[in-house]
Scaffold this motif. Structure first.
Motif, PDB file in Angstrom:
ATOM      1  N   THR A 102      11.097  22.867  75.914  1.00  0.00           N
ATOM      2  CA  THR A 102      11.252  22.614  74.354  1.00  0.00           C
ATOM      3  C   THR A 102      12.229  23.120  74.265  1.00  0.00           C
ATOM      4  N   LYS A 103      13.079  23.612  75.482  1.00  0.00           N
ATOM      5  CA  LYS A 103      14.693  24.175  75.142  1.00  0.00           C
ATOM      6  C   LYS A 103      14.615  24.691  74.471  1.00  0.00           C
ATOM      7  N   GLY A 104      14.180  26.029  74.270  1.00  0.00           N
ATOM      8  CA  GLY A 104      14.692  26.598  73.126  1.00  0.00           C
ATOM      9  C   GLY A 104      13.396  26.930  71.530  1.00  0.00           C
ATOM     10  N   LYS A 105      13.479  25.517  71.094  1.00  0.00           N
ATOM     11  CA  LYS A 105      12.454  25.403  70.045  1.00  0.00           C
ATOM     12  C   LYS A 105      11.088  26.700  69.595  1.00  0.00           C
ATOM     13  N   VAL A 106      10.739  26.681  71.132  1.00  0.00           N
ATOM     14  CA  VAL A 106       9.211  27.633  71.116  1.00  0.00           C
ATOM     15  C   VAL A 106       9.688  28.462  72.592  1.00  0.00           C
ATOM     16  N   THR A 107       9.859  30.410  71.571  1.00  0.00           N
ATOM     17  CA  THR A 107      10.532  30.958  72.512  1.00  0.00           C
ATOM     18  C   THR A 107       9.313  32.078  72.517  1.00  0.00           C
ATOM     19  N   LEU A 108       9.320  32.296  73.557  1.00  0.00           N
ATOM     20  CA  LEU A 108       7.922  33.898  74.052  1.00  0.00           C
ATOM     21  C   LEU A 108       8.796  35.428  73.354  1.00  0.00           C
ATOM     22  N   ALA A 109       7.965  36.017  72.904  1.00  0.00           N
ATOM     23  CA  ALA A 109       8.406  36.891  72.887  1.00  0.00           C
ATOM     24  C   ALA A 109       7.565  37.985  73.600  1.00  0.00           C
ATOM     25  N   SER A 110       9.476  39.130  73.368  1.00  0.00           N
ATOM     26  CA  SER A 110       9.147  40.712  74.423  1.00  0.00           C
ATOM     27  C   SER A 110       9.231  41.784  73.284  1.00  0.00           C
ATOM     28  N   THR A 111       9.262  42.626  73.877  1.00  0.00           N
ATOM     29  CA  THR A 111      10.062  44.049  72.267  1.00  0.00           C
ATOM     30  C   THR A 111      10.779  44.457  72.834  1.00  0.00           C
ATOM     31  N   THR A 112      11.336  44.955  71.345  1.00  0.00           N
ATOM     32  CA  THR A 112      12.809  44.471  71.151  1.00  0.00           C
ATOM     33  C   THR A 112      12.691  45.485  69.808  1.00  0.00           C
ATOM     34  N   PHE A 113      14.281  45.861  70.206  1.00  0.00           N
ATOM     35  CA  PHE A 113      14.560  47.230  68.911  1.00  0.00           C
ATOM     36  C   PHE A 113      15.646  46.173  68.203  1.00  0.00           C
ATOM     37  N   GLU A 114      15.875  46.534  67.005  1.00  0.00           N
ATOM     38  CA  GLU A 114      16.873  46.300  66.067  1.00  0.00           C
ATOM     39  C   GLU A 114      17.729  47.251  65.496  1.00  0.00           C
ATOM     40  N   LEU A 115      18.928  47.698  65.541  1.00  0.00           N
ATOM     41  CA  LEU A 115      20.534  47.924  64.876  1.00  0.00           C
ATOM     42  C   LEU A 115      20.764  47.613  63.599  1.00  0.00           C
ATOM     43  N   ILE A 116      19.763  48.312  62.983  1.00  0.00           N
ATOM     44  CA  ILE A 116      20.167  47.996  60.654  1.00  0.00           C
ATOM     45  C   ILE A 116      21.779  48.939  60.429  1.00  0.00           C
ATOM     46  N   LYS A 117      22.407  49.821  61.597  1.00  0.00           N
ATOM     47  CA  LYS A 117      23.571  50.537  60.889  1.00  0.00           C
ATOM     48  C   LYS A 117      23.510  50.800  61.705  1.00  0.00           C
ATOM     49  N   ILE A 118      25.082  50.595  62.663  1.00  0.00           N
ATOM     50  CA  ILE A 118      26.099  51.509  63.837  1.00  0.00           C
ATOM     51  C   ILE A 118      26.766  52.573  62.779  1.00  0.00           C
ATOM     52  N   PRO A 119      27.031  53.821  62.918  1.00  0.00           N
ATOM     53  CA  PRO A 119      27.299  54.354  62.068  1.00  0.00           C
ATOM     54  C   PRO A 119      29.020  55.138  62.349  1.00  0.00           C
ATOM     55  N   GLU A 120      29.883  55.017  61.082  1.00  0.00           N
ATOM     56  CA  GLU A 120      31.584  54.464  61.511  1.00  0.00           C
ATOM     57  C   GLU A 120      32.012  56.131  62.443  1.00  0.00           C
ATOM     58  N   LEU A 121      33.220  56.052  63.284  1.00  0.00           N
ATOM     59  CA  LEU A 121      33.354  56.662  64.139  1.00  0.00           C
ATOM     60  C   LEU A 121      34.814  56.366  63.307  1.00  0.00           C
ATOM     61  N   LYS A 122      35.438  57.959  63.187  1.00  0.00           N
ATOM     62  CA  LYS A 122      37.145  58.007  63.846  1.00  0.00           C
ATOM     63  C   LYS A 122      37.575  58.755  64.115  1.00  0.00           C
ATOM     64  N   VAL A 123      38.393  57.967  64.869  1.00  0.00           N
ATOM     65  CA  VAL A 123      39.228  58.332  65.794  1.00  0.00           C
ATOM     66  C   VAL A 123      40.390  59.236  65.748  1.00  0.00           C
ATOM     67  N   ASP A 124      41.227  59.992  65.661  1.00  0.00           N
ATOM     68  CA  ASP A 124      42.479  60.034  65.658  1.00  0.00           C
ATOM     69  C   ASP A 124      42.692  61.018  66.401  1.00  0.00           C
ATOM     70  N   VAL A 125      43.894  60.034  67.113  1.00  0.00           N
ATOM     71  CA  VAL A 125      44.894  60.402  68.452  1.00  0.00           C
ATOM     72  C   VAL A 125      45.944  60.324  67.813  1.00  0.00           C
ATOM     73  N   LYS A 126      47.037  61.737  68.130  1.00  0.00           N
ATOM     74  CA  LYS A 126      48.430  61.384  68.382  1.00  0.00           C
ATOM     75  C   LYS A 126      49.008  62.154  69.746  1.00  0.00           C
ATOM     76  N   ASN A 127      49.821  60.848  69.671  1.00  0.00           N
ATOM     77  CA  ASN A 127      50.784  61.144  71.185  1.00  0.00           C
ATOM     78  C   ASN A 127      51.720  62.209  70.864  1.00  0.00           C
ATOM     79  N   LYS A 128      51.594  63.410  71.635  1.00  0.00           N
ATOM     80  CA  LYS A 128      52.479  63.851  71.638  1.00  0.00           C
ATOM     81  C   LYS A 128      53.595  63.890  72.789  1.00  0.00           C
ATOM     82  N   ILE A 129      54.988  63.856  72.950  1.00  0.00           N
ATOM     83  CA  ILE A 129      55.984  64.036  74.164  1.00  0.00           C
ATOM     84  C   ILE A 129      56.278  65.224  74.556  1.00  0.00           C
TER      85      ILE A 129
END
Length: 301
Positions: A274-301
């Protein structure tokens, strides 16, 4: 010789019991000799098996008749003999007598016969022999998946036919219903998937379906049972992860594993086409939201 004659005169009851034991031994030996003769000279397997069982049953019947005749005609103290005989039955021969009665019950009522697949006392297997006291089975299941032979030969007392249910896979109706589940991925063409599964099942199982219909009609006429659908049926269930297809079908009781393999193999090939029209399923996990990450990088010379 004089001492033996004197002993027989002084102990007539013991002498009679001794003669009875010799008589029983003679009959049992004669049965085994006849069975051995038939085993060597009868080439047909079915005829050899039935003739051996016939000789065994006739021999035990003759032994019973001779026992009644002997005890009623040769022992003067009949009351004592009956008491001893009853005590022996109650404490020693109870299981044996029940096993012999079970063998008669098996043959007369036709509970099962050699070649049948049964489950008794929690043990499944093919019956390969039924004698006067034991049923011999080639075990199936246990650590082996599906209905395959485990390789162990099991002997069960015929007394078990009186102690619990007996499941016969092949008597009257040598077919059983089987089923398996197919997980179909959400978003697939469900109607196409249904048509694939039903078409393959109908084609693959057509012979079983046709043969089982006539035999099922005989079962309905013989027993108080409602009619049943023997054609393959498909049920659809919505789950959290996929659309579950449950295929229920009828199959020869000895070909469950092979038939399930053929069905799965053919369905997989058609799904891939069927070339993708019918697909067999497997156990999957769906991530609803990825938490925001704040990175503060300071370059010091």
């Amino acid at each position: 010789m004089e001492a033996i004659k004197q002993w027989t005169i002084e102990n007539p009851t013991l002498y009679s019991v001794f003669k009875y034991v010799l008589l029983v031994a003679f009959v049992l030996i004669l049965i085994q000799l006849l069975r051995r003769f038939l085993r060597k000279h009868v080439t047909d397997t079915d005829a050899r098996y039935k003739s051996q069982k016939g000789i065994e049953i006739i021999g035990y019947m003759v032994l019973i008749v001779l026992s009644f005749s002997y005890f009623t005609g040769s022992i003067e103290d009949f009351t004592l003999a009956i008491g001893l005989f009853s005590a022996g039955i109650a404490f020693t021969l109870q299981e044996l007598i029940l096993s012999i009665a079970g063998s008669f019950f098996i043959f007369i009522v036709k509970v099962y016969k050699p070649g049948d697949r049964i489950e008794i006392n929690g043990i499944k297997g093919d019956v390969i022999d039924v004698n006067s006291t034991y049923t011999t089975m080639m075990e199936i299941g246990q650590w082996v998946s599906s209905d395959n032979y485990s390789g162990r030969i099991v002997k069960l007392s015929n007394a078990f036919v009186f102690k619990g249910p007996i499941y016969n896979y092949s008597q009257d109706f040598p077919f059983i219903w089987d089923e398996f589940n197919l997980p179909i991925k959400y978003g697939s063409d469900i109607e196409l998937a249904k048509s694939i599964v039903i078409k393959i099942a109908s084609e693959t199982l057509s012979e079983y379906t046709a043969n089982s219909k006539s035999q099922w009609t005989e079962i309905v006429n013989k027993y108080y049972i409602e009619d049943a659908v023997v054609d393959p049926t498909l049920a659809v269930t919505l789950t959290d992860n996929w659309i579950q297809f449950n295929l229920r079908f009828i199959v020869d009781y000895k070909k469950r594993r092979l038939t399930k393999h053929i069905l799965n193999d053919k369905i997989l090939l058609e799904v891939e086409k069927t070339k993708g029209k019918v697909t067999l399923a497997s156990t999957t996990f769906e991530l609803i939201k990825i938490p925001e990450l704040k990175v503060d990088v300071k370059n010091k010379i």
